[in-house]
Motif scaffolding. Structure first.
Motif, PDB file in Angstrom:
ATOM      1  N   GLY A 116       0.938  -1.137  -0.019  1.00  9.31           N
ATOM      2  CA  GLY A 116       0.104  -0.127   0.138  1.00  9.31           C
ATOM      3  C   GLY A 116       1.094   1.366   0.082  1.00  9.31           C
ATOM      4  O   GLY A 116       0.193   2.411   0.388  1.00  9.31           O
ATOM      5  N   SER A 117       2.060   1.335  -0.592  1.00 16.08           N
ATOM      6  CA  SER A 117       3.024   2.567  -0.545  1.00 16.08           C
ATOM      7  C   SER A 117       2.319   3.375  -1.478  1.00 16.08           C
ATOM      8  O   SER A 117       1.879   3.068  -2.541  1.00 16.08           O
ATOM      9  N   ASP A 118       2.577   4.590  -1.233  1.00 13.08           N
ATOM     10  CA  ASP A 118       2.027   5.772  -2.143  1.00 13.08           C
ATOM     11  C   ASP A 118       3.161   6.537  -2.751  1.00 13.08           C
ATOM     12  O   ASP A 118       3.039   7.578  -3.447  1.00 13.08           O
ATOM     13  N   TRP A 119       4.553   5.782  -2.648  1.00  8.78           N
ATOM     14  CA  TRP A 119       5.768   6.492  -3.215  1.00  8.78           C
ATOM     15  C   TRP A 119       5.783   6.325  -4.811  1.00  8.78           C
ATOM     16  O   TRP A 119       5.752   5.202  -5.078  1.00  8.78           O
ATOM     17  N   GLY A 120       5.754   7.418  -5.507  1.00  6.87           N
ATOM     18  CA  GLY A 120       5.896   7.542  -6.890  1.00  6.87           C
ATOM     19  C   GLY A 120       7.168   8.181  -7.476  1.00  6.87           C
ATOM     20  O   GLY A 120       7.799   8.765  -6.642  1.00  6.87           O
ATOM     21  N   TYR A 121       7.241   7.872  -8.981  1.00  8.77           N
ATOM     22  CA  TYR A 121       8.602   8.655  -9.420  1.00  8.77           C
ATOM     23  C   TYR A 121       7.906   9.721 -10.273  1.00  8.77           C
ATOM     24  O   TYR A 121       7.029   9.509 -11.110  1.00  8.77           O
ATOM     25  N   CYS A 122       8.959  10.483 -10.670  1.00 11.20           N
ATOM     26  CA  CYS A 122       8.867  11.374 -11.437  1.00 11.20           C
ATOM     27  C   CYS A 122      10.155  11.076 -12.284  1.00 11.20           C
ATOM     28  O   CYS A 122      11.323  11.191 -12.075  1.00 11.20           O
ATOM     29  N   GLU A 123      10.054  10.549 -13.759  1.00  8.67           N
ATOM     30  CA  GLU A 123      11.307   9.830 -14.297  1.00  8.67           C
ATOM     31  C   GLU A 123      11.799  11.063 -15.376  1.00  8.67           C
ATOM     32  O   GLU A 123      11.027  11.592 -16.043  1.00  8.67           O
ATOM     33  N   VAL A 124      13.024  11.242 -15.139  1.00  8.44           N
ATOM     34  CA  VAL A 124      13.668  12.267 -16.065  1.00  8.44           C
ATOM     35  C   VAL A 124      14.812  11.915 -16.909  1.00  8.44           C
ATOM     36  O   VAL A 124      15.651  11.134 -16.214  1.00  8.44           O
ATOM     37  N   ASN A 125      15.029  12.238 -17.955  1.00  8.54           N
ATOM     38  CA  ASN A 125      16.262  12.152 -18.807  1.00  8.54           C
ATOM     39  C   ASN A 125      16.755  13.520 -19.163  1.00  8.54           C
ATOM     40  O   ASN A 125      16.004  14.221 -19.613  1.00  8.54           O
ATOM     41  N   LEU A 126      18.064  13.796 -18.676  1.00  8.10           N
ATOM     42  CA  LEU A 126      18.516  15.086 -19.205  1.00  8.10           C
ATOM     43  C   LEU A 126      19.135  15.113 -20.339  1.00  8.10           C
ATOM     44  O   LEU A 126      18.982  16.146 -21.154  1.00  8.10           O
ATOM     45  N   ILE A 127      20.159  14.253 -20.793  1.00  9.16           N
ATOM     46  CA  ILE A 127      20.645  14.357 -22.226  1.00  9.16           C
ATOM     47  C   ILE A 127      20.647  12.839 -22.756  1.00  9.16           C
ATOM     48  O   ILE A 127      20.904  11.782 -22.118  1.00  9.16           O
ATOM     49  N   GLY A 128      20.199  12.671 -23.951  1.00 10.17           N
ATOM     50  CA  GLY A 128      19.968  11.668 -24.486  1.00 10.17           C
ATOM     51  C   GLY A 128      18.561  10.833 -24.043  1.00 10.17           C
ATOM     52  O   GLY A 128      17.861  11.376 -23.034  1.00 10.17           O
ATOM     53  N   GLY A 129      18.186   9.720 -24.929  1.00 10.98           N
ATOM     54  CA  GLY A 129      16.881   9.087 -24.026  1.00 10.98           C
ATOM     55  C   GLY A 129      15.609   9.499 -24.290  1.00 10.98           C
ATOM     56  O   GLY A 129      14.836   9.318 -23.739  1.00 10.98           O
ATOM     57  N   GLU A 130      15.534  10.397 -25.570  1.00  5.44           N
ATOM     58  CA  GLU A 130      14.490  11.073 -25.701  1.00  5.44           C
ATOM     59  C   GLU A 130      13.162   9.925 -26.029  1.00  5.44           C
ATOM     60  O   GLU A 130      12.190  10.089 -25.551  1.00  5.44           O
ATOM     61  N   GLN A 131      13.709   9.065 -26.807  1.00  5.75           N
ATOM     62  CA  GLN A 131      12.452   7.978 -27.135  1.00  5.75           C
ATOM     63  C   GLN A 131      12.181   7.229 -26.194  1.00  5.75           C
ATOM     64  O   GLN A 131      10.902   6.995 -26.157  1.00  5.75           O
ATOM     65  N   GLN A 132      12.877   7.096 -25.095  1.00  4.70           N
ATOM     66  CA  GLN A 132      12.503   6.220 -23.816  1.00  4.70           C
ATOM     67  C   GLN A 132      11.371   6.946 -23.102  1.00  4.70           C
ATOM     68  O   GLN A 132      10.333   6.531 -22.854  1.00  4.70           O
ATOM     69  N   ILE A 133      11.497   8.261 -22.908  1.00  2.87           N
ATOM     70  CA  ILE A 133      10.627   8.941 -22.403  1.00  2.87           C
ATOM     71  C   ILE A 133       9.268   9.180 -23.102  1.00  2.87           C
ATOM     72  O   ILE A 133       8.305   9.079 -22.659  1.00  2.87           O
ATOM     73  N   ALA A 134       9.347   9.351 -24.449  1.00  2.87           N
ATOM     74  CA  ALA A 134       8.217   9.472 -25.501  1.00  2.87           C
ATOM     75  C   ALA A 134       7.580   8.232 -25.355  1.00  2.87           C
ATOM     76  O   ALA A 134       6.444   8.130 -25.189  1.00  2.87           O
ATOM     77  N   ASP A 135       7.980   6.942 -25.411  1.00  3.41           N
ATOM     78  CA  ASP A 135       7.589   5.573 -25.253  1.00  3.41           C
ATOM     79  C   ASP A 135       6.762   5.613 -23.977  1.00  3.41           C
ATOM     80  O   ASP A 135       5.659   5.040 -24.000  1.00  3.41           O
ATOM     81  N   LEU A 136       7.249   6.203 -22.763  1.00  6.39           N
ATOM     82  CA  LEU A 136       6.809   5.938 -21.567  1.00  6.39           C
ATOM     83  C   LEU A 136       5.398   6.775 -21.749  1.00  6.39           C
ATOM     84  O   LEU A 136       4.462   6.215 -21.147  1.00  6.39           O
ATOM     85  N   LYS A 137       5.550   7.855 -21.889  1.00  2.90           N
ATOM     86  CA  LYS A 137       4.433   8.954 -22.008  1.00  2.90           C
ATOM     87  C   LYS A 137       3.327   8.206 -22.593  1.00  2.90           C
ATOM     88  O   LYS A 137       2.077   8.357 -22.508  1.00  2.90           O
ATOM     89  N   GLN A 138       3.666   7.821 -23.852  1.00  2.00           N
ATOM     90  CA  GLN A 138       2.560   7.060 -24.765  1.00  2.00           C
ATOM     91  C   GLN A 138       1.916   6.141 -24.139  1.00  2.00           C
ATOM     92  O   GLN A 138       0.510   5.743 -24.645  1.00  2.00           O
ATOM     93  N   GLN A 139       2.416   5.527 -23.037  1.00  2.74           N
ATOM     94  CA  GLN A 139       1.572   4.642 -22.356  1.00  2.74           C
ATOM     95  C   GLN A 139       1.336   4.547 -20.997  1.00  2.74           C
ATOM     96  O   GLN A 139       1.236   3.917 -20.126  1.00  2.74           O
ATOM     97  N   ASP A 140       0.959   5.879 -20.983  1.00  6.27           N
ATOM     98  CA  ASP A 140       0.278   6.502 -19.594  1.00  6.27           C
ATOM     99  C   ASP A 140       1.388   5.943 -18.305  1.00  6.27           C
ATOM    100  O   ASP A 140       0.977   5.469 -17.344  1.00  6.27           O
ATOM    101  N   ASN A 141       2.812   6.097 -18.591  1.00 14.38           N
ATOM    102  CA  ASN A 141       3.874   5.992 -17.913  1.00 14.38           C
ATOM    103  C   ASN A 141       3.851   4.362 -17.175  1.00 14.38           C
ATOM    104  O   ASN A 141       4.398   4.225 -16.401  1.00 14.38           O
ATOM    105  N   LEU A 142       3.394   3.520 -18.195  1.00 16.59           N
ATOM    106  CA  LEU A 142       3.545   1.935 -17.699  1.00 16.59           C
ATOM    107  C   LEU A 142       4.726   1.267 -18.455  1.00 16.59           C
ATOM    108  O   LEU A 142       4.615   1.746 -19.761  1.00 16.59           O
ATOM    109  N   TYR A 143       5.104   0.338 -18.011  1.00 17.32           N
ATOM    110  CA  TYR A 143       6.195  -0.551 -18.800  1.00 17.32           C
ATOM    111  C   TYR A 143       6.333  -1.896 -18.259  1.00 17.32           C
ATOM    112  O   TYR A 143       6.055  -2.131 -17.109  1.00 17.32           O
TER     113      TYR A 143
END
Length: 487
Positions: A49-76
């Protein structure tokens, strides 16, 4: 897409994701983080029942990883691969996903300044710390650091972004957060503290003093083999779950996380998901860096040179298997301070993990960034052996294997695609030296890797020269066989 992943044949996040609070901002949304820290946090949400969640960030590179994640409502999806079966889990603890260059740096800094943020965690690889691996100090002349110091409100480096966020929190009267490195470095918390505080001092002494007084930098030891994701991996995950997931990762079933319990603003109860919270992580880190990562690097260089593409291919060669096991127990284990761990059992378990045929962990991937890895994986142990006048011939062979590898040409005369932050320095040393002793001396002269003292130790230089010469004359397979026969 969300609904599709939520119909996958997998363990699904059946908890209420709306109740999650993004208390952790994670920098470096790569495969390792997805398969490791996020899984622990997901287990907590699902089972405790933990409510700890993440804000995932890429600073340099990995644009596609973040785009893919957003596309899937942050599920993977995370797939665990054993020789017998694959199992999958859909991870749901990411609340937000941001990319500094796509969403804007201001959006990232605003996320870091949200009052509830308690932890900023990092998996940015060793080179992301802009430090010298030999000394552990921040490189003030690193291009990213130089640029950030000139323009501190628009930082690009991880250290610059963290310090700017802390400066804004201080100005707004908000509490500090803890900064937790989850990268493979000895004393990663100390390295992070050094780098962040040195950067802050170069900027503003008062801010640096506030950071030193209010921020903690817990060290961690992380362990899970997560091969780079390939098209084949994604295809297998799709076959397993019935859903195509471009953000999916695959990993071994084993996972371990040892965390220094030193947090200023609270933390999730990760111990309920199997993490070990301890007062001192360093002995565990050293054990893993030297026994696992050191033998991994040994196999990566000597395996690649012999034409073995994957670690499990190396394990099918009895000589490589024996040499790696002996490196762990005879040359790395004696250097360790860890108490209460059966190191012989640990070594046996590592060999079994390396032999997992489902993993397909590429030697080329592990061989990357060797200049950052050698100091802690092999050279610290070499120094211990020199001080104790004991045998380190396999470590010397590992260093010689690295030297052959960064020469850029394999035993069949094919070009090796060497990937390393010090690539231009390595190439200059290779180009400016003849094959043989001159080559070894030229590479040993790179102070950022070997420091000042080690290249003056005749016993070390001679052992590396001997191994290098044999690799040249006989090739990696026969050389490893020769060393294994002497065990």
């Amino acid at each position: 897409m969300e609904n599709k992943l939520l119909t996958a044949k997998a363990t699904l996040p059946v908890y209420d994701r709306n109740k999650l609070v993004a208390r952790i901002v994670h920098l470096g949304f790569g495969a390792f983080h997805r398969a490791h820290q996020s899984v622990y946090t997901d287990i907590l949400a699902a089972e405790h029942g933990s409510d700890w969640g993440y804000c995932e960030v890429n600073l340099i590179g990995g644009e596609q990883q973040i785009a893919d994640l957003k596309q899937q409502d942050n599920l993977y999806t995370v797939a665990e691969m054993s020789a017998d079966a694959w199992t999958a889990r859909v991870v749901g603890v990411a609340k937000r996903a941001l990319h500094a260059q796509v969403d804007g740096l201001e959006t990232v800094l605003a996320a870091l300044c949200e009052p509830q943020v308690a932890i900023v965690s990092l998996t940015i690889t060793e080179k992301g710390y802009c430090h010298s691996p030999a000394s552990g100090e921040l490189m003030l002349d690193h291009p990213l650091i130089t640029a950030d110091l000139q323009n501190p409100h628009q930082p690009k480096s991880a250290a610059g972004v963290i310090v700017e966020a802390l400066a804004r929190r201080k100005a707004a009267g908000l509490p500090a957060f803890s900064v937790m490195s989850c990268d493979n470095m000895p004393e990663n918390g100390h390295v992070t503290r050094n780098v962040v505080c040195a950067y802050a001092r170069a900027l503003d002494a008062e801010l640096a003093a506030w950071i030193e007084a209010n921020v903690t930098f817990p060290s961690t030891m992380v362990d899970r083999i997560v091969p780079a994701v390939t098209e084949e991996t994604l295809e297998k995950i799709a076959q397993l779950t019935g859903v195509r997931d471009p953000a999916g990762v695959a990993c071994e079933p084993f996972r371990q996380w040892v965390i220094e319990d030193n947090f200023v603003a609270g933390r999730p109860a990760w111990e309920k998901a199997g993490a070990e919270l301890v007062a001192d992580v360093v002995p565990f880190e050293e054990m893993k860096l030297r026994m696992l990562n050191g033998s991994h690097s040994f196999l990566a260089y000597l395996g690649y040179l012999a034409g073995y593409q994957h670690i499990n291919d190396c394990m099918e060669d009895e000589n490589y298997r024996r040499a790696a096991h002996a490196l762990m127990l005879k040359e790395q284990a004696p250097t360790l301070k860890v108490k209460g761990v059966d190191l012989a059992r640990y070594a046996d378990r590592l060999i079994a993990r390396y032999s997992n045929p489902a993993l397909r962990h590429r030697t080329w991937q592990i061989a990357m960034d060797g200049s950052q890895k050698l100091p802690q994986r092999m050279l610290d142990s070499v120094r211990w052996h020199i001080a104790h006048q004991s045998d380190f011939s396999l470590l010397a062979l590992g260093v010689a294997g690295w030297m052959r590898y960064v020469g850029g040409v394999d035993e069949q005369g094919q070009v090796i695609e060497v990937s390393d932050p010090l690539l231009s320095t390595l190439q200059a040393a290779v180009k400016g030296s003849e094959q043989g002793e001159a080559r070894v001396r030229a590479l040993l002269a790179i102070e950022a890797i070997f420091g000042n003292e080690l290249p003056k130790e005749a016993i070390f230089v001679n052992q590396v020269q001997k191994a290098y010469q044999m690799l040249r004359e006989r090739g990696a397979k026969a050389t490893v066989a020769h060393y294994a026969a002497a065990l």
